[in-house]
Enzyme design. Structure first.
Site, PDB file in Angstrom:
ATOM      1  N   GLY A 190       1.952  -8.994  26.678  1.00 49.92           N
ATOM      2  CA  GLY A 190       2.936  -7.908  26.291  1.00 49.92           C
ATOM      3  C   GLY A 190       2.894  -6.780  27.261  1.00 49.92           C
ATOM      4  O   GLY A 190       1.989  -7.059  28.376  1.00 49.92           O
ATOM      5  N   HIS A 191       3.628  -5.971  26.879  1.00 49.53           N
ATOM      6  CA  HIS A 191       3.874  -4.766  27.882  1.00 49.53           C
ATOM      7  C   HIS A 191       3.004  -3.932  28.328  1.00 49.53           C
ATOM      8  O   HIS A 191       2.039  -3.776  27.213  1.00 49.53           O
ATOM      9  CB  HIS A 191       5.340  -3.953  27.633  1.00 49.53           C
ATOM     10  CG  HIS A 191       5.038  -3.086  26.373  1.00 49.53           C
ATOM     11  ND1 HIS A 191       6.249  -2.960  25.509  1.00 49.53           N
ATOM     12  CD2 HIS A 191       4.239  -2.850  25.721  1.00 49.53           C
ATOM     13  CE1 HIS A 191       5.805  -2.588  24.373  1.00 49.53           C
ATOM     14  NE2 HIS A 191       4.322  -2.101  24.362  1.00 49.53           N
ATOM     15  N   ASN A 192       2.661  -3.523  29.500  1.00 48.08           N
ATOM     16  CA  ASN A 192       1.428  -2.480  29.887  1.00 48.08           C
ATOM     17  C   ASN A 192      -0.018  -3.111  29.723  1.00 48.08           C
ATOM     18  O   ASN A 192      -0.816  -2.422  29.740  1.00 48.08           O
ATOM     19  CB  ASN A 192       1.614  -1.151  29.120  1.00 48.08           C
ATOM     20  CG  ASN A 192       2.558  -0.512  29.346  1.00 48.08           C
ATOM     21  OD1 ASN A 192       3.896  -0.778  28.971  1.00 48.08           O
ATOM     22  ND2 ASN A 192       2.551   0.644  30.335  1.00 48.08           N
TER      23      ASN A 192
END
Length: 317
Positions: A225-227
């Site tokens: 996922g993001h980050n």
């Protein structure tokens, strides 16, 4: 094709002084399929005996098997610290000779894309605007790399992977409950020598970046996922999912179907067994420690709980 002297240098091995200097090896092989042009490997005494009885032209063997009191006289043997690792290095070196660097005619390349030398772009690949790809990379068929993603040198991306897509992050209206996509305008950075399996997806950062560290190996059907920040030389097996803003530190090993909640941390060298579940915000620490179960807990504790369940007891007792 490689001569013995080159192979010894590649695998940091040693041989008998009288070993043939001009042995030519073109491939690696299973022992039962080996011929004079093939290399095999042996990790134990039985495997070494089988290898010596085979038709292989070269044998990589663990140096601990080279006992002075029962010396191995076969001139095909190259002694190495770790025969399995040496075998993998040799296979990679032999494969380099057959690598073709080209951009397939069906690839779609956006504006301001930078592609380093000796890089191969396969059929049906889509490279968004401002994508940067380093040298000696291999981007296989139908890979999609979204705008602004950065790949280092010697990166391998297998077919169907999607890199730099928008993350799964939404803000809900306090009045209506309607969800609106939170800005997903960060970037994705893949460092050198990372390998990414088929149909794996890695989201870009929301406002910052998602980063995959040097030498990390990611299996098929993984989602990151993001980050997220994945460290150096991490191994992630198939069907693992890592939620946004989680951290996996250097040298960690994640088994198949591991699930990690958001803002969680998997410490350096931690091992998560197949199917383990890490709760959001949880920190798993301790190099070499094995965690298993859902929720993930130290292996001894997990096995103790299983034993209690088999006896019909309360696992919380």
């Amino acid at each position: 094709m490689a001569e013995l002297s080159a192979i010894v240098e590649w695998v940091k091995g040693s041989t008998k002084e009288e070993a043939r200097p001009n042995a030519e090896i073109t491939r690696v092989s299973a022992m039962e399929d080996a011929e004079r042009d093939a290399a095999v490997f042996a990790l134990d005494e039985n495997a070494l005996k089988t290898a010596i009885a085979s038709r292989a032209g070269l044998i990589l063997a663990n140096s601990r098997l080279n006992h002075p009191d029962r010396a191995v006289t076969d001139e095909r043997v190259v002694w190495v610290r770790d025969a399995r690792y040496g075998f993998a290095v040799l296979a990679q070196k032999l494969a380099e000779g057959s690598f073709r660097a080209e951009i397939h005619s069906t690839a779609m390349v956006g504006e301001e894309v930078e592609i380093g030398p000796d890089t191969s772009i396969g059929p049906g690949v889509v490279l968004g605007e401002r994508v940067k790809i380093g040298r000696a990379c291999r981007i296989d068929a139908r890979v999609t790399i979204y705008p602004g993603a950065v790949l280092g040198d010697e990166v391998i991306v297998q077919s169907g992977a999607v890199l730099g897509s928008a993350g799964f992050g939404y803000a809900a209206s306090p009045e209506t409950g309607e969800y609106v996509l939170f800005p997903q305008q960060g970037r994705l950075v893949i460092e050198d020598r990372v390998e990414i399996g088929a149909n794996t997806t890695i989201d870009r950062g929301a406002l910052g970046e998602t980063r995959i560290g040097y030498g990390t190996k990611i299996d098929n059907l993984v989602h990151i996922g993001h980050n997220c920040r994945i460290g150096r030389n991490v191994v992630i097996a198939a069907q693992t999912g890592i939620s946004g803003s989680s951290v996996v530190e250097d040298g960690a090993v994640l088994g198949g179907q591991v699930g990690i909640g958001e803002h969680a941390t998997v410490g350096a060298g931690v091992i998560l067994g197949g199917g383990a579940g890490v709760l959001s915000g949880k920190k798993m620490q301790g190099a070499g420690r094995v965690f298993w179960g859902r929720p993930a807990r130290p292996l001894k504790e997990y096995l103790r709980d299983l034993a209690r369940l088999r006896r019909g007891g309360d696992p919380r007792a």
